[in-house]
Design a protein around this motif. Structure first.
Motif, PDB file in Angstrom:
ATOM      1  N   VAL A  19       3.725  10.094  -1.297  1.00 20.54           N
ATOM      2  CA  VAL A  19       4.220  10.157  -2.681  1.00 20.54           C
ATOM      3  C   VAL A  19       5.047  11.420  -2.878  1.00 20.54           C
ATOM      4  CG1 VAL A  19       3.554  10.325  -5.111  1.00 20.54           C
ATOM      5  CG2 VAL A  19       2.308   8.791  -3.566  1.00 20.54           C
ATOM      6  N   LYS A  20       6.238  11.235  -3.414  1.00 20.42           N
ATOM      7  CA  LYS A  20       7.102  12.364  -3.743  1.00 20.42           C
ATOM      8  C   LYS A  20       7.077  12.681  -5.226  1.00 20.42           C
ATOM      9  CE  LYS A  20      11.904  13.953  -3.461  1.00 20.42           C
ATOM     10  NZ  LYS A  20      13.296  13.595  -3.041  1.00 20.42           N
ATOM     11  N   ASP A  21       7.136  11.646  -6.072  1.00 19.95           N
ATOM     12  CA  ASP A  21       7.142  11.864  -7.517  1.00 19.95           C
ATOM     13  C   ASP A  21       6.624  10.613  -8.210  1.00 19.95           C
ATOM     14  OD1 ASP A  21       7.495  13.153  -9.896  1.00 19.95           O
ATOM     15  OD2 ASP A  21       9.633  12.739 -10.055  1.00 19.95           O
ATOM     16  N   ASP A  75       0.833  -1.201   0.000  1.00 22.39           N
ATOM     17  CA  ASP A  75       0.000   0.000   0.000  1.00 22.39           C
ATOM     18  C   ASP A  75       0.867   1.251   0.000  1.00 22.39           C
ATOM     19  OD1 ASP A  75      -2.163  -1.701   2.271  1.00 22.39           O
ATOM     20  OD2 ASP A  75      -2.427  -1.459   0.110  1.00 22.39           O
ATOM     21  N   VAL A  76       0.504   2.223  -0.802  1.00 21.77           N
ATOM     22  CA  VAL A  76       1.216   3.499  -0.884  1.00 21.77           C
ATOM     23  C   VAL A  76       0.214   4.621  -0.605  1.00 21.77           C
ATOM     24  CG1 VAL A  76       2.564   5.053  -2.334  1.00 21.77           C
ATOM     25  CG2 VAL A  76       2.822   2.573  -2.580  1.00 21.77           C
ATOM     26  N   PRO A  77       0.234   5.212   0.585  1.00 24.25           N
ATOM     27  CA  PRO A  77      -0.640   6.351   0.852  1.00 24.25           C
ATOM     28  C   PRO A  77      -0.225   7.549  -0.010  1.00 24.25           C
ATOM     29  CG  PRO A  77       0.219   5.396   2.890  1.00 24.25           C
ATOM     30  CD  PRO A  77       1.002   4.807   1.778  1.00 24.25           C
ATOM     31  N   TYR A  78      -1.185   8.295  -0.465  1.00 18.18           N
ATOM     32  CA  TYR A  78      -0.876   9.434  -1.337  1.00 18.18           C
ATOM     33  C   TYR A  78      -0.027  10.482  -0.626  1.00 18.18           C
ATOM     34  CZ  TYR A  78      -4.347   7.504  -4.555  1.00 18.18           C
ATOM     35  OH  TYR A  78      -5.025   6.675  -5.419  1.00 18.18           O
ATOM     36  N   GLN A  79      -0.152  10.587   0.703  1.00 19.51           N
ATOM     37  CA  GLN A  79       0.647  11.578   1.430  1.00 19.51           C
ATOM     38  C   GLN A  79       2.138  11.273   1.376  1.00 19.51           C
ATOM     39  OE1 GLN A  79      -2.045   9.932   2.488  1.00 19.51           O
ATOM     40  NE2 GLN A  79      -3.114  10.985   4.145  1.00 19.51           N
ATOM     41  N   GLY A  89      12.529   7.771  -0.100  1.00 16.48           N
ATOM     42  CA  GLY A  89      13.441   7.303  -1.128  1.00 16.48           C
ATOM     43  C   GLY A  89      13.081   5.966  -1.739  1.00 16.48           C
ATOM     44  N   ASP A  90      12.138   5.237  -1.149  1.00 17.95           N
ATOM     45  CA  ASP A  90      11.729   3.943  -1.715  1.00 17.95           C
ATOM     46  C   ASP A  90      10.989   4.165  -3.028  1.00 17.95           C
ATOM     47  OD1 ASP A  90      12.849   2.733   0.454  1.00 17.95           O
ATOM     48  OD2 ASP A  90      10.951   2.429   1.524  1.00 17.95           O
ATOM     49  N   LYS A  91      11.025   3.120  -3.868  1.00 17.54           N
ATOM     50  CA  LYS A  91      10.359   3.186  -5.169  1.00 17.54           C
ATOM     51  C   LYS A  91       9.437   1.992  -5.322  1.00 17.54           C
ATOM     52  CE  LYS A  91      14.267   5.556  -7.376  1.00 17.54           C
ATOM     53  NZ  LYS A  91      13.599   6.865  -7.525  1.00 17.54           N
ATOM     54  N   VAL A  92       8.262   2.245  -5.854  1.00 17.07           N
ATOM     55  CA  VAL A  92       7.275   1.209  -6.119  1.00 17.07           C
ATOM     56  C   VAL A  92       7.000   1.203  -7.625  1.00 17.07           C
ATOM     57  CG1 VAL A  92       4.949   0.368  -5.654  1.00 17.07           C
ATOM     58  CG2 VAL A  92       6.250   1.504  -3.835  1.00 17.07           C
ATOM     59  N   GLU A  93       7.147   0.020  -8.245  1.00 23.31           N
ATOM     60  CA  GLU A  93       7.015  -0.087  -9.689  1.00 23.31           C
ATOM     61  C   GLU A  93       5.715  -0.805 -10.042  1.00 23.31           C
ATOM     62  OE1 GLU A  93       9.637  -1.580 -13.565  1.00 23.31           O
ATOM     63  OE2 GLU A  93      10.305  -1.997 -11.513  1.00 23.31           O
ATOM     64  N   LEU A  94       4.994  -0.231 -10.995  1.00 20.95           N
ATOM     65  CA  LEU A  94       3.762  -0.825 -11.515  1.00 20.95           C
ATOM     66  C   LEU A  94       3.987  -1.066 -13.008  1.00 20.95           C
ATOM     67  CD1 LEU A  94       2.978   1.289  -9.100  1.00 20.95           C
ATOM     68  CD2 LEU A  94       0.646   0.788  -9.803  1.00 20.95           C
ATOM     69  N   ARG A  95       4.124  -2.327 -13.391  1.00 16.56           N
ATOM     70  CA  ARG A  95       4.450  -2.678 -14.767  1.00 16.56           C
ATOM     71  C   ARG A  95       3.186  -2.913 -15.581  1.00 16.56           C
ATOM     72  NH1 ARG A  95       9.545  -4.785 -15.598  1.00 16.56           N
ATOM     73  NH2 ARG A  95       8.925  -4.614 -17.791  1.00 16.56           N
ATOM     74  N   VAL A 144       6.649   4.964  -8.718  1.00 19.47           N
ATOM     75  CA  VAL A 144       6.231   5.910  -7.695  1.00 19.47           C
ATOM     76  C   VAL A 144       7.363   6.032  -6.675  1.00 19.47           C
ATOM     77  CG1 VAL A 144       4.511   6.477  -5.946  1.00 19.47           C
ATOM     78  CG2 VAL A 144       3.824   5.260  -8.029  1.00 19.47           C
ATOM     79  N   THR A 145       7.908   7.242  -6.512  1.00 18.53           N
ATOM     80  CA  THR A 145       8.977   7.493  -5.543  1.00 18.53           C
ATOM     81  C   THR A 145       8.373   8.068  -4.271  1.00 18.53           C
ATOM     82  OG1 THR A 145      10.529   7.941  -7.336  1.00 18.53           O
ATOM     83  CG2 THR A 145      11.166   8.659  -5.125  1.00 18.53           C
ATOM     84  N   LEU A 146       8.701   7.457  -3.139  1.00 16.04           N
ATOM     85  CA  LEU A 146       8.170   7.898  -1.854  1.00 16.04           C
ATOM     86  C   LEU A 146       9.098   8.915  -1.203  1.00 16.04           C
ATOM     87  CD1 LEU A 146       6.975   4.455  -0.459  1.00 16.04           C
ATOM     88  CD2 LEU A 146       5.833   6.006  -2.043  1.00 16.04           C
TER      89      LEU A 146
END
Length: 209
Positions: free
Chosen positions: A141-143, A135-139, A164-170, A159-161
Motif C-alpha cells: 500500500v502506498k496511499d 488481495d492487497v498486502p499491506y506492505q 501504481g495500480d489502484k483498487v477501489e472499494l465502493r 487504495v494506491t499500490l
C-alpha cells in the motif's frame, strides 16, 4: 618523316599507357577508400548503404511480484457494501437516468464482499459470470483516499499500490476507521520486515531499551 612518325606513335602509346595506369591507380584508391569507410561504419554500429542489420531479440525480464504469507492471519472486519447505498439507489431508480447506477448498486450488494485481516485487504466477487478474490498486502500500500457518501454513513475508498495500480472499494461501511487501520498495519508490517528498525536505520519508536 618515317622516323618522326614512329616517335610520335611511341609517345602517344606511352601517354596511353600512363593514362591507363593512372586510371587503374584511381579505381584502386577509390576501392580502398570505400573499404575504409565501410569498416568505420561497422565499428560505429552503422551499416553501409544497401545493407541492413536485424535487431537481435532481447529477452524481456519481468519483475516478479513478491510473495506474501497470509497463514495465521486474524480477521479484523468483514462485510458487504453498505445497505444504505442499495436503498438510496433503489429509491432513485424510479428515474430512467438513474437506472444504470441502481443496477450497479444491486450488483455490489449481491455479489461483492470486503474482508480486512491483519495482513491484507480482500475484495471478493461471487457472481455467476465472475468469481475472483483480489488481495492487497499491506506492505504494497502506498496511499489510501476516501470520499464520504450518504451523509458520511458509508464512503468510497481507493487504495494506491506501490506499482501504481489502484483498487477501489465502493460503498464501504466504517471507511474512516478502516482507512486508519490500513495505515496502522502497513507501518507495523514494514517495521517488522526491517527487523524492528526504521527506514533511516534508527530503532523504531516503542518501548525504551
Amino acid at each position: 618523316m618515317g622516323k618522326s612518325w614512329s616517335l610520335l606513335w611511341h609517345n602517344d602509346r606511352r601517354r596511353c599507357v600512363v593514362v591507363r595506369a593512372q586510371e587503374g591507380e584511381s579505381s584502386q584508391s577509390d576501392a580502398d577508400f570505400e573499404a575504409r569507410v565501410a569498416a568505420l561504419r561497422k565499428a560505429k554500429g552503422q551499416m553501409p548503404s544497401g545493407e541492413s542489420r536485424k535487431k537481435e531479440a532481447v529477452p524481456s525480464r519481468k519483475k516478479e511480484a513478491p510473495k506474501y504469507d497470509f497463514s495465521g492471519e486474524q480477521l479484523h472486519w468483514e462485510g458487504t457494501p453498505h445497505r444504505g447505498d442499495l436503498v438510496t439507489n433503489l429509491a432513485l431508480g424510479t428515474t430512467l437516468l438513474w437506472l444504470p447506477l441502481t443496477f450497479a448498486a444491486i450488483g455490489r450488494g449481491a455479489f461483492i464482499k470486503f474482508k480486512f485481516t491483519d495482513k491484507r485487504v480482500s475484495v471478493i466477487t461471487n457472481a455467476p459470470w465472475k468469481n475472483e478474490q483480489l488481495d492487497v498486502p499491506y506492505q504494497e500500500v502506498k496511499d489510501v483516499v476516501t470520499v464520504g457518501r450518504g451523509l458520511g454513513f458509508w464512503g468510497d475508498m481507493v487504495v494506491t499500490l506501490r506499482n501504481g495500480d489502484k483498487v477501489e472499494l465502493r460503498s464501504l461501511p466504517q471507511f474512516r476507521e478502516l482507512k486508519a487501520y490500513i495505515f496502522e498495519r502497513r507501518d507495523a508490517m514494514r517495521e517488522e520486515s526491517l527487523g524492528g528498525r526504521g527506514a533511516a536505520g534508527r530503532p523504531a519508536k516503542g518501548f525504551a531499551a
